[in-house]
Design a protein around this motif. Structure first.
Motif, PDB file in Angstrom:
ATOM      1  N   UNK A  37       0.832  -1.196   0.000  1.00  0.00           N
ATOM      2  CA  UNK A  37       0.000   0.000   0.000  1.00  0.00           C
ATOM      3  C   UNK A  37       0.871   1.252   0.000  1.00  0.00           C
ATOM      4  N   UNK A  38       0.491   2.219  -0.823  1.00  0.00           N
ATOM      5  CA  UNK A  38       1.169   3.516  -0.787  1.00  0.00           C
ATOM      6  C   UNK A  38       0.777   4.239   0.497  1.00  0.00           C
ATOM      7  N   UNK A  39       1.648   5.107   1.018  1.00  0.00           N
ATOM      8  CA  UNK A  39       1.276   5.856   2.230  1.00  0.00           C
ATOM      9  C   UNK A  39       0.176   6.866   1.925  1.00  0.00           C
ATOM     10  N   UNK A  40      -0.579   7.210   2.939  1.00  0.00           N
ATOM     11  CA  UNK A  40      -1.609   8.233   2.769  1.00  0.00           C
ATOM     12  C   UNK A  40      -0.957   9.560   2.418  1.00  0.00           C
ATOM     13  N   UNK A  41      -1.649  10.347   1.616  1.00  0.00           N
ATOM     14  CA  UNK A  41      -1.181  11.675   1.200  1.00  0.00           C
ATOM     15  C   UNK A  41       0.054  11.614   0.306  1.00  0.00           C
ATOM     16  N   UNK A  42       0.291  10.498  -0.343  1.00  0.00           N
ATOM     17  CA  UNK A  42       1.400  10.414  -1.298  1.00  0.00           C
ATOM     18  C   UNK A  42       0.934   9.616  -2.500  1.00  0.00           C
ATOM     19  N   UNK A  43      -0.162  10.056  -3.135  1.00  0.00           N
ATOM     20  CA  UNK A  43      -0.730   9.316  -4.254  1.00  0.00           C
ATOM     21  C   UNK A  43       0.195   9.311  -5.463  1.00  0.00           C
ATOM     22  N   UNK A  44       1.128  10.276  -5.544  1.00  0.00           N
ATOM     23  CA  UNK A  44       2.039  10.308  -6.687  1.00  0.00           C
ATOM     24  C   UNK A  44       2.976   9.103  -6.699  1.00  0.00           C
TER      25      UNK A  44
END
Length: 250
Positions: free
Chosen positions: A179-186
C-alpha cells in the motif's frame, strides 16, 4: 476596542488592501498535506520505492492499480463541428447522466495497461477486477506484486465478500500487496496513468458507460501497442534527502 471605533470600509478600499497584501480570502485550495516526522509514512514510502527498484520478473510482475470516479455527461444541444477558420463549438450547458468508476491496472516495466469502467466501486467490483487480473491477464504468474492505495475496498477481505472461501483463499495466496502511504498518491504509477488517460482520451463529454468503455479500450490498445514503459527514477536515497522532514529525528 469597541466596534463603534472600527471605521466603515467601502469595497474599493478593501480590494486595494487585499491586492497590496496579495491576500485572497475568497479562494482556497485543497491539498493532501503529508504528515511530518511520521515513521509509518516513511516506512510505507520506502517499501513502495523498494518494490519499484526490483528488476523485471515475469513470474512476479509488479502491477499498480488505481481507480477514479467519472461523471457521465450528455449534450443539451448538438455541437458545431470545426471547419476551416472556425473552431469546434460546444454549448456550456450539459446533462448529467450519472457517475461511474474507472479502474486502471498497469505493469510499468512491461508497458501494459488495462482500463475498464464500472457503474460502481464496491468491494465486489474490486474483487472481480482482481480475479480478472489473476486468471485472465496473468494466469501463469506465480505471484502478483500489487501496488495500490489504502482505499477500504482494496483488501483481501473483499475477495471473501465476493467468492467462496476456497476461491478467495486461492486468489489471495497469489497476491503480494504493497500500500502507498496516505497523502502520497504520486507514488502510485497507476495514478500517473489515469492523469495521462484523462488528457489523451477523456477530454470531452461522454454520456454512457458503453461508449466510455469503447473509448477506454481504444486508448488501452493504442498504449499497449506502443508498449510505453515507466522506469521509476525516484529512489529511497532521494526520498531520505528530499523528504527528510518526513522522517522522525533520532
Amino acid at each position: 476596542m469597541l466596534t463603534e471605533d472600527i471605521p466603515d470600509l467601502d469595497h474599493s478600499t478593501i480590494g486595494r488592501v487585499l491586492k497590496k497584501t496579495e491576500l485572497r480570502p475568497h479562494l482556497k485550495k485543497c491539498w493532501t498535506i503529508p504528515p511530518k516526522a511520521n515513521a509509518a509514512f516513511a516506512a510505507a514510502m520506502e517499501n513502495v520505492l523498494a518494490v519499484y527498484a526490483r528488476p523485471y520478473d515475469p513470474a512476479r510482475p509488479v502491477v499498480c492499480m488505481d481507480e477514479k470516479p467519472y461523471q457521465l455527461l450528455g449534450q443539451v444541444r448538438d455541437p458545431i463541428p470545426a471547419e476551416p477558420g472556425h473552431d469546434h463549438k460546444e454549448d456550456n450547458e450539459y446533462v448529467r447522466c450519472g457517475t461511474c468508476s474507472i479502474f486502471v491496472w498497469v505493469e510499468p516495466l512491461r508497458g501494459w495497461r488495462r482500463v475498464h469502467a464500472l457503474s460502481q466501486r464496491t468491494k465486489i467490483d474490486w474483487a472481480g477486477q482482481v480475479k480478472h487480473l489473476l486468471t485472465v491477464d496473468y494466469p501463469d504468474a506465480k505471484t502478483m506484486v500489487l501496488v495500490m492505495d489504502n482505499l477500504n475496498t482494496h483488501s483481501i477481505g473483499s475477495l471473501y465478500e465476493a467468492f467462496e472461501p476456497d476461491e478467495a483463499f486461492a486468489l489471495a495466496q497469489r497476491l503480494e500487496i504493497h500500500h502507498t502511504p496516505k497523502h502520497r498518491s504520486w507514488l502510485n504509477i497507476a495514478e500517473i496513468e489515469l492523469s495521462a488517460q484523462a488528457r489523451q482520451c477523456l477530454d470531452r463529454r461522454i454520456n454512457d458507460l458503453d461508449t466510455l468503455n469503447t473509448e477506454l479500450t481504444a486508448w488501452q490498445t493504442a498504449t499497449n501497442t506502443d508498449q510505453r514503459q515507466v522506469h521509476w527514477q525516484f529512489t529511497t536515497t532521494d526520498a531520505r534527502i528530499k523528504h527528510r522532514h518526513l522522517y522522525p529525528k533520532t
